[in-house]
Design an enzyme around this catalytic site. Structure first.
Site, PDB file in Angstrom:
ATOM      1  N   ASP A   7      20.691  18.520  57.528  1.00 30.45           N
ATOM      2  CA  ASP A   7      22.143  18.420  57.619  1.00 30.45           C
ATOM      3  C   ASP A   7      22.393  18.342  59.223  1.00 30.45           C
ATOM      4  O   ASP A   7      21.596  18.938  59.970  1.00 30.45           O
ATOM      5  CB  ASP A   7      22.778  19.358  56.983  1.00 30.45           C
ATOM      6  CG  ASP A   7      24.298  19.494  56.635  1.00 30.45           C
ATOM      7  OD1 ASP A   7      24.747  19.483  55.594  1.00 30.45           O
ATOM      8  OD2 ASP A   7      25.013  19.323  57.907  1.00 30.45           O
ATOM      9  N   ILE A   8      23.253  17.616  59.724  1.00 33.78           N
ATOM     10  CA  ILE A   8      23.569  17.182  60.928  1.00 33.78           C
ATOM     11  C   ILE A   8      24.317  18.577  61.658  1.00 33.78           C
ATOM     12  O   ILE A   8      24.160  18.592  62.707  1.00 33.78           O
ATOM     13  CB  ILE A   8      24.487  16.272  61.033  1.00 33.78           C
ATOM     14  CG1 ILE A   8      24.258  15.246  62.559  1.00 33.78           C
ATOM     15  CG2 ILE A   8      25.865  16.248  60.488  1.00 33.78           C
ATOM     16  CD1 ILE A   8      24.836  13.822  62.590  1.00 33.78           C
ATOM     17  N   ASN A  11      28.435  20.519  45.924  1.00 29.86           N
ATOM     18  CA  ASN A  11      30.032  20.568  46.009  1.00 29.86           C
ATOM     19  C   ASN A  11      30.332  19.089  45.072  1.00 29.86           C
ATOM     20  O   ASN A  11      29.777  18.174  45.468  1.00 29.86           O
ATOM     21  CB  ASN A  11      30.661  20.525  47.238  1.00 29.86           C
ATOM     22  CG  ASN A  11      30.147  21.770  48.140  1.00 29.86           C
ATOM     23  OD1 ASN A  11      30.346  22.786  47.417  1.00 29.86           O
ATOM     24  ND2 ASN A  11      30.055  21.508  49.625  1.00 29.86           N
ATOM     25  N   GLN A  48      34.136  18.594  47.893  1.00 31.41           N
ATOM     26  CA  GLN A  48      33.123  17.437  48.318  1.00 31.41           C
ATOM     27  C   GLN A  48      33.704  16.660  49.375  1.00 31.41           C
ATOM     28  O   GLN A  48      34.699  15.981  49.411  1.00 31.41           O
ATOM     29  CB  GLN A  48      32.612  16.773  46.979  1.00 31.41           C
ATOM     30  CG  GLN A  48      31.423  15.675  47.247  1.00 31.41           C
ATOM     31  CD  GLN A  48      31.249  15.014  46.173  1.00 31.41           C
ATOM     32  OE1 GLN A  48      31.701  15.306  44.894  1.00 31.41           O
ATOM     33  NE2 GLN A  48      30.036  14.362  46.335  1.00 31.41           N
ATOM     34  N   HIS A  79      24.914  15.178  46.558  1.00 37.48           N
ATOM     35  CA  HIS A  79      23.816  15.859  47.541  1.00 37.48           C
ATOM     36  C   HIS A  79      23.667  17.278  46.971  1.00 37.48           C
ATOM     37  O   HIS A  79      24.763  17.910  46.633  1.00 37.48           O
ATOM     38  CB  HIS A  79      24.207  15.809  49.041  1.00 37.48           C
ATOM     39  CG  HIS A  79      25.667  16.103  49.289  1.00 37.48           C
ATOM     40  ND1 HIS A  79      26.641  14.877  49.156  1.00 37.48           N
ATOM     41  CD2 HIS A  79      26.150  17.043  49.954  1.00 37.48           C
ATOM     42  CE1 HIS A  79      27.693  15.741  49.382  1.00 37.48           C
ATOM     43  NE2 HIS A  79      27.604  16.820  49.927  1.00 37.48           N
ATOM     44  N   HIS A  86      22.773  20.879  48.961  1.00 38.02           N
ATOM     45  CA  HIS A  86      22.305  21.332  50.126  1.00 38.02           C
ATOM     46  C   HIS A  86      21.300  22.476  49.573  1.00 38.02           C
ATOM     47  O   HIS A  86      21.467  23.330  48.832  1.00 38.02           O
ATOM     48  CB  HIS A  86      23.592  22.317  50.557  1.00 38.02           C
ATOM     49  CG  HIS A  86      24.875  21.266  50.769  1.00 38.02           C
ATOM     50  ND1 HIS A  86      25.152  21.244  52.177  1.00 38.02           N
ATOM     51  CD2 HIS A  86      25.973  20.868  50.184  1.00 38.02           C
ATOM     52  CE1 HIS A  86      26.276  20.399  52.335  1.00 38.02           C
ATOM     53  NE2 HIS A  86      26.571  20.344  51.053  1.00 38.02           N
TER      54      HIS A  86
HETATM   55  P1  AMP Z   1      29.724  18.274  51.531  1.00 32.25           P
HETATM   56  O1  AMP Z   1      31.069  19.109  52.055  1.00 32.25           O
HETATM   57  O2  AMP Z   1      29.344  19.150  50.470  1.00 32.25           O
HETATM   58  O3  AMP Z   1      30.244  16.944  51.186  1.00 32.25           O
HETATM   59  O4  AMP Z   1      28.899  18.067  52.444  1.00 32.25           O
HETATM   60  C1  AMP Z   1      28.619  16.976  53.359  1.00 32.25           C
HETATM   61  C2  AMP Z   1      27.585  17.508  54.228  1.00 32.25           C
HETATM   62  O5  AMP Z   1      27.091  16.127  54.850  1.00 32.25           O
HETATM   63  C3  AMP Z   1      27.953  18.374  55.439  1.00 32.25           C
HETATM   64  O6  AMP Z   1      27.312  19.698  55.340  1.00 32.25           O
HETATM   65  C4  AMP Z   1      27.809  17.575  56.764  1.00 32.25           C
HETATM   66  O7  AMP Z   1      27.323  18.553  57.542  1.00 32.25           O
HETATM   67  C5  AMP Z   1      26.724  16.494  56.338  1.00 32.25           C
HETATM   68  N1  AMP Z   1      26.771  15.467  57.006  1.00 32.25           N
HETATM   69  C6  AMP Z   1      27.720  14.570  57.360  1.00 32.25           C
HETATM   70  N2  AMP Z   1      27.191  13.262  57.894  1.00 32.25           N
HETATM   71  C7  AMP Z   1      25.803  13.640  57.961  1.00 32.25           C
HETATM   72  C8  AMP Z   1      24.755  12.782  58.747  1.00 32.25           C
HETATM   73  N3  AMP Z   1      25.066  11.654  59.120  1.00 32.25           N
HETATM   74  N4  AMP Z   1      23.455  13.236  58.606  1.00 32.25           N
HETATM   75  C9  AMP Z   1      23.055  14.598  57.930  1.00 32.25           C
HETATM   76  N5  AMP Z   1      24.123  15.344  57.218  1.00 32.25           N
HETATM   77  C10 AMP Z   1      25.470  14.861  57.543  1.00 32.25           C
END
Ligand code: AMP
Length: 128
Positions: free
Chosen positions: A35-36, A97, A104, A110, A112
């Site tokens: 995760d970024i 989520n 979400q 995805h 986590h």
């Molecule tokens: P959600 O709120 O469950 O949709 O989580 C989305 C997740 O994607 C968050 O934890 C972000 O930090 C992660 N995210 C968004 N863009 C990227 C990316 N380019 N590379 C890795 N993780 C990302």
């Protein structure tokens, strides 16, 4: 329309190689990457390669092969990153989520995987 997939979401772009990612593991039907904005010492996202919006979409529409591969990918990542729960002194939290109430942000399924520290309460009261 239920489960309408937006192929311009950021994870679709990662899967097409249009933006980079920090890959942990790639399998036939899944990709795991860091995760970024990590919320724990280990914070990995596992996504299917197919166009599935949410966890329930995947459960209802994916093939058996995709589901098995996705779950095995999660298991392998836990072992690779040392958060597997079989020793009793580690463990992790898996979160997916889904939709509005699940808050979400990225509309591509995805999971986590969070580990490396003791997690807090499972669900916090809403802040908004
Ligand atoms: P959600 O709120 O469950 O949709 O989580 C989305 C997740 O994607 C968050 O934890 C972000 O930090 C992660 N995210 C968004 N863009 C990227 C990316 N380019 N590379 C890795 N993780 C990302």
């Amino acid at each position: 329309m239920p489960y309408a997939y937006d192929d311009q979401n950021i994870f679709a772009k990662i899967l097409r190689g249009e933006i980079p990612n920090n890959t942990v593991l790639e399998t036939e039907h899944a990709l795991a990457f860091h995760d970024i904005q990590p919320q724990a010492p280990v914070h990995v996202l596992v996504i299917p390669k197919g166009p599935y919006v949410t966890y329930d979409h995947f459960c209802n529409a994916a093939s058996d092969a995709e589901i098995v591969d996705f779950m095995r990918c999660i298991g392998k990542v836990c072992t690779m990153l040392g958060i597997e729960s079989d020793t009793g002194d580690k463990g992790f939290r898996a979160i997916s989520n889904a939709g509005e109430d699940g808050v979400q942000e990225v509309p591509h399924l995805h999971v986590h995987l969070l580990g490396g520290r003791r997690m807090g309460r499972m669900v916090q009261p809403p802040r908004d």
